[in-house]
Each structure stands twice: as structure tokens, then as C-alpha cells.
Scaffold this motif. Sequence first.
Motif: not given
Length: 136
Positions: A1-16
Motif C-alpha cells: 500500500m505504501m508503494n502505491l501511495l508513494r507512486l514508486s512504480f513511476l520512474p523519478q526524473s527531474a529532467d522529465l
Amino acid sequence: MMNLLRLSFLPQSADLGLLILRVSLGFSMLLLHGWDKFQNFSVKAPNFIRLFDVVPSHISLGMAVFAEVVCSVLIILGFFTRFAALNLAITMAVAFFIQHKGQFTGPASGELAFVYLVGFATLVFAGSGKYAADGK
């Protein structure tokens, strides 16, 4: 559940994120504000703001058109991004503080000018990111 709330399934990219910010701010400024001023320059010039009662209205409109058209295109492309963003941030500061008198609400609200100001100031400090013509 925490992964879902953190949206950790999405890549993090400051450039994007910077690419999305650049393109959305640039296109909306160009299409919703700059292009109309460019096309209707002679109609808008007589009633445009006179900066500090010194700069004639047609000169201040010309500076706004330069920022809102030319600098918006530069930001979309990510070319001379910080220079272009600085010009647009200054233009939006003038719009917010002088034209809208720093008001966030009411009929003369400068809320949108302030949102643009913050977005362009972010690009001044963060730069264009790697997905840009002048990216690293």
C-alpha cells in the motif's frame, strides 16, 4: 500500500519534470498570451501599460511580445532556457506586481501571472534539464 501511495512504480526524473514544465509553460504562454499580442500589436499598443510612466506603451508591449513569443519558443526548445525564463519571469513580475497590483483574488486577479512567475523562476534556477537543446 505504501508503494502505491508513494507512486514508486513511476520512474523519478527531474529532467522529465523539467521537460514537462518547459513545454507546458512555453506553449501556454505562447498560444494563450503572446500570439494575440503579436497579431494585434497596433490595436493593443495604445492601451498597454506604461512602465513606471517612463517607458512608452508600444515599447513595453514590444518587450512583452519578445518575452511571450520569442522566449516561449526558446523555452519549448530548451535553447538558452535560463535567459528566456529570466525574461519571462521579469515580464510576469511586471504583470503581477504592476498591472494586477499584487492581487490574488477579485476582478483584477493576478493569480495566473503569479503562477507563471513561479514556473519561470523555477526554470531560471533549475535550467532546462537534459531533454533540451542546451541540455547537459
